[in-house]
Design an enzyme around this catalytic site. Structure first.
Site, PDB file in Angstrom:
ATOM      1  N   ASP A 115     -66.756 -35.909  26.610  1.00 56.82           N
ATOM      2  CA  ASP A 115     -67.159 -35.441  27.938  1.00 56.82           C
ATOM      3  C   ASP A 115     -65.975 -34.881  28.711  1.00 56.82           C
ATOM      4  O   ASP A 115     -66.151 -34.328  29.799  1.00 56.82           O
ATOM      5  CB  ASP A 115     -67.766 -36.598  28.743  1.00 56.82           C
ATOM      6  CG  ASP A 115     -69.043 -37.131  28.117  1.00 56.82           C
ATOM      7  OD1 ASP A 115     -69.851 -36.328  27.642  1.00 56.82           O
ATOM      8  OD2 ASP A 115     -69.215 -38.361  28.104  1.00 56.82           O
ATOM      9  N   ASP A 123     -75.695 -26.337  35.621  1.00 60.04           N
ATOM     10  CA  ASP A 123     -74.757 -27.380  36.027  1.00 60.04           C
ATOM     11  C   ASP A 123     -74.281 -27.196  37.462  1.00 60.04           C
ATOM     12  O   ASP A 123     -73.252 -27.732  37.869  1.00 60.04           O
ATOM     13  CB  ASP A 123     -73.561 -27.423  35.069  1.00 60.04           C
ATOM     14  CG  ASP A 123     -72.786 -28.736  35.152  1.00 60.04           C
ATOM     15  OD1 ASP A 123     -73.420 -29.755  35.478  1.00 60.04           O
ATOM     16  OD2 ASP A 123     -71.577 -28.740  34.910  1.00 60.04           O
ATOM     17  N   ASP A 130     -81.009 -30.267  32.145  1.00 60.03           N
ATOM     18  CA  ASP A 130     -80.629 -30.330  33.561  1.00 60.03           C
ATOM     19  C   ASP A 130     -81.211 -29.215  34.423  1.00 60.03           C
ATOM     20  O   ASP A 130     -81.007 -29.203  35.632  1.00 60.03           O
ATOM     21  CB  ASP A 130     -79.098 -30.334  33.745  1.00 60.03           C
ATOM     22  CG  ASP A 130     -78.466 -31.664  33.391  1.00 60.03           C
ATOM     23  OD1 ASP A 130     -79.211 -32.605  33.063  1.00 60.03           O
ATOM     24  OD2 ASP A 130     -77.237 -31.772  33.432  1.00 60.03           O
TER      25      ASP A 130
END
Length: 398
Positions: free
Chosen positions: A379, A189, A227
């Site tokens: 989130d 991230d 990711d």
């Protein structure tokens, strides 16, 4: 900004230690801001029977992954329809008679039922504790009863094998296919809300070895490091090379440990990198190699419509090359209404759950629709990041 500060520290430590190993970045371990852990009972006998007196290892909650803004590209190729046949089915390798509407519906249900619904999750806890809540029926039938992925987002070498085995053995006992998500790559991230993971790539490689030891001998789907490839531009070129080498190794280790495991690599999503750019990155990470990969995944924790992701992943696979059997899996957990027009990513209003998880999506080169992000886990706007919000879940499901 804390992410930039962390990256400077990463670069400084990496420079000092580059001579000590193959040039990998060393990242300080940190507390995962958007990832928590839960303890509880894990049943390996029935995915509908949550009662058990046997203590099992903890299971990690899925993190909140912030989708990056779209990267415009005038060179992005127009996705072309694939002429390839659908990927090998998880349900049968034999040709089927021409289906009727009734048989097609029955086969879709059977394929969906072959996915494993793990008995330990926040939504199941909420359902068990809120029998009189008026939202119960909707949340239970449209979210809690669906099979979803199990995330392993903390670097815990001493327990990771047992924790993975608890999930895979639970699926094997029922003849069903679990979906597991290793999420511990260093500098994940880019130092954002879901930062954390292994302290360095040597530790990550060792953690993957232990993760692989828990895969068992039956069918399992591995969503390898969301990711980690699409969001690698925050790394230096040397750091990216080292990360991709570890990811390629991870795929080889996972598939060697369990030849029935299907390993998928990070393709981002249709509003991120152009297919040719993403394919080039995937190739460097081993995603085109039969020894490490079964294809790619897209749309994890995002909202893009399934049709867009089907076209996008086919274009990525075309650009990637590799064996014809490579396919794609798509996260449909929250894409029922598509992505919000304003680009909002944090629990945006008006979203809905998407197509149910299934191992038989009926689309060429698409191996499965999965619920990788758990619907209802925030989130960070409808509640603390990574925690279950019944209000948000109800809005998604109704």
């Amino acid at each position: 900004m804390s992410g930039l500060r962390a990256q400077r520290q990463v670069a400084h430590r990496a420079e000092r230690r580059r001579a000590a190993r193959r040039g990998a970045v060393v990242v300080a371990a940190s507390v995962v801001a958007a990832v928590g852990t839960i303890t509880g009972m894990v049943s390996a006998l029935s995915d509908d029977d949550r009662g058990s007196d046997e203590a099992r290892p903890l299971v990690t909650r899925s993190p909140s992954l912030r989708p990056l803004p779209a990267v415009p590209s005038t060179s992005s190729p127009t996705p072309k329809p694939s002429s390839a046949s659908p990927s090998a089915s998880w349900t049968s390798a034999k040709p089927s008679p021409k289906p009727t509407k009734e048989t097609t519906k029955a086969e879709a249900v059977a394929a969906s039922n072959r996915l494993y619904r793990h008995s330990e999750s926040q939504v199941l806890d909420w359902v068990a504790d809120n029998a009189t809540d008026p939202r119960l029926a909707v949340i239970k039938s449209r979210i809690a009863d669906r099979p979803a992925a199990v995330w392993f987002a903390d670097h815990t070498p001493s327990t990771i094998t047992a924790r993975v085995r608890a999930v895979t053995s639970g699926g094997a006992a029922l003849g069903r296919v679990p979906v597991v998500v290793p999420y511990a790559i260093p500098a994940r991230d880019c130092g954002g809300a879901s930062q954390g993971g292994a302290p360095d790539l040597d530790a990550y490689d060792a953690w993957i070895d232990k993760f692989a030891a828990g895969l068992g001998n039956d069918e399992v789907i591995v969503i390898l490091e969301p990711d980690s490839i699409a969001q690698s531009d925050c790394l230096s070129s040397d750091q990216r090379v080292d990360r991709f080498a570890s990811l390629a190794r991870a795929g080889r280790v996972l598939k060697a440990a369990n030849p029935k495991a299907r390993v998928y690599y990070d393709a981002g999503h249709s509003e991120w990198n152009a297919p040719d750019k993403q394919a080039a990155l995937l190739g460097k990470a081993g995603a085109a190699s039969a020894a490490s990969s079964d294809g790619v995944f897209s749309n994890v924790s995002n909202f893009n419509r399934t049709s867009a992701e089907v076209a996008y992943t086919r274009a990525v696979l075309d650009a990637l090359g590799g064996p014809d059997r490579l396919g794609a899996v798509i996260d449909t957990s929250r894409n029922g209404n598509g992505a919000p027009a304003d680009g909002e990513w944090c629990d945006p209003a008006g979203r809905k759950v998407g197509l149910p998880p299934t191992l038989k999506p009926g689309e060429a080169r698409i191996d499965a629709y999965l619920w990788v992000k758990l619907p209802g886990e925030s989130d960070g706007c409808k509640g603390e990041a990574g925690t279950f919000s019944p209000g948000y879940a109800y809005d998604l499901a109704r």
